[in-house]
Design an enzyme around this catalytic site. Structure first.
Site, mmCIF file in Angstrom:
data_model
loop_
_atom_site.group_PDB
_atom_site.id
_atom_site.type_symbol
_atom_site.label_atom_id
_atom_site.label_comp_id
_atom_site.label_asym_id
_atom_site.label_seq_id
_atom_site.Cartn_x
_atom_site.Cartn_y
_atom_site.Cartn_z
ATOM 1 N N CYS A 106 48.598 10.245 30.817
ATOM 2 C CA CYS A 106 48.911 8.944 31.434
ATOM 3 C C CYS A 106 47.679 8.111 31.761
ATOM 4 O O CYS A 106 47.675 7.334 32.704
ATOM 5 C CB CYS A 106 49.734 9.150 32.712
ATOM 6 N N PHE A 245 40.340 19.688 47.680
ATOM 7 C CA PHE A 245 39.866 21.077 47.602
ATOM 8 C C PHE A 245 40.517 21.960 48.667
ATOM 9 O O PHE A 245 39.857 22.800 49.286
ATOM 10 C CB PHE A 245 38.343 21.126 47.723
ATOM 11 N N ARG A 247 42.074 24.846 49.482
ATOM 12 C CA ARG A 247 42.338 26.206 49.017
ATOM 13 C C ARG A 247 41.337 27.160 49.657
ATOM 14 O O ARG A 247 40.277 26.746 50.125
ATOM 15 C CB ARG A 247 42.244 26.286 47.492
ATOM 16 N N ASP A 248 41.739 28.439 49.704
ATOM 17 C CA ASP A 248 40.856 29.487 50.238
ATOM 18 C C ASP A 248 40.382 29.170 51.649
ATOM 19 O O ASP A 248 39.198 29.320 51.974
ATOM 20 C CB ASP A 248 39.643 29.694 49.312
ATOM 21 N N ARG A 250 39.867 26.445 53.257
ATOM 22 C CA ARG A 250 38.912 25.350 53.429
ATOM 23 C C ARG A 250 39.498 24.093 52.809
ATOM 24 O O ARG A 250 40.404 24.155 51.982
ATOM 25 C CB ARG A 250 37.559 25.680 52.779
#
Length: 262
Positions: A106, A245, A247-248, A250
């Site tokens: 797109c 970001f 994930r983990d 953080r």
């Protein structure tokens, strides 16, 4: 429910170091679907072959053609032929729309999304919703656990409309924009309020994605990936909170951190 499979199994040759192994691999399906608006060919979307009704409606909402439920008069989906027919109230947005072929990524052809004026024409989002870091991580974990098509193929993006505690609506698609449009379309058809919700997303937050979410009047956008600089600038201008970001245990807060309660 769609009768088309969302993935197929294909024989492949797997290479590990200097050895080859024959095996089967699950490959995500990709189909072209042509949307006819008011009996005229309007656009072809390339997408996953599920929830085409929501995709078509969400796309027209994103383009400003459908703005309220009374604008939608008729909707039919022919999965076998790859045709969607919609009759809707004609407006200036339809007249100005440039017919174009939209790929699963797109990017090319969506000319209106390359201009920051598209964001400046919208109102700032005012919402008192807030979320804690634990809730951010919990929602991204829920998104990941629900992403069964991604787990099977690795070939799709996923998006979820959430309260601070739970996922309310979830969709997957080969296209980042399609996954968001499906949420938009579902909420339009079911009259689900969005200005007190959070959108959790697997892909990069580009300017196009940011504008789609802003048009949905959603105040917080959380992604497991990165935003672009233009998306961050637009979010600041529109009063949106952008988290990347995630994930983990953080994440990064790029704009309007007041909605993240630490």
């Amino acid at each position: 429910m769609s009768q088309l499979k969302n993935f197929i199994s294909l024989p492949i040759t797997k290479v590990v170091k200097d050895r080859t192994y024959p095996q089967d691999d699950r490959v995500v399906q990709e189909v072209p679907v042509t949307l006819f608006l008011n009996d005229e060919e309007f656009v072809t979307l390339v997408c996953s072959p599920q929830h085409l009704r929501e995709l078509a409606v969400g796309f027209l909402c994103s383009e400003g053609i459908l703005q309220q439920p009374s604008d939608l008069h008729y909707l039919s989906v022919n999965e076998k032929e790859g045709i969607i027919k919609i009759n809707a109230t004609a407006g200036q947005a339809e007249k100005q729309f440039l017919k174009r072929y939209i790929t699963s990524c797109c990017g090319r052809g969506r000319s209106s999304f390359y201009f920051i004026n598209d964001a400046r024409s919208m109102s700032r989002i005012n919402s008192h919703i807030s979320i804690t870091p634990y809730q951010v991580w919990n929602l991204t974990t829920q998104l990941e656990s629900m992403s069964t098509l991604f787990q099977n193929t690795g070939g799709v993006h996923n998006a979820a409309l959430c309260t601070p505690e739970n996922v309310v609506v979830f969709f997957e698609d080969i296209g980042r924009h399609n996954a968001v449009d499906k949420i938009f379309g579902h909420c339009f058809l079911k009259t689900i309020q969005m200005n007190d919700k959070i959108l959790v997303f697997s892909g990069r937050i580009s300017s196009e994605i940011l504008i789609k979410v802003a048009k949905m009047n959603i105040p917080i956008l959380v992604s497991r990936s990165a935003p672009t600089a233009l998306a961050v600038n637009m979010a600041n201008e529109l009063g949106m909170t952008v988290v990347g970001f995630a994930r983990d245990n953080r994440f990064n807060i790029y704009t309007n951190p007041r909605r993240i309660i630490i």
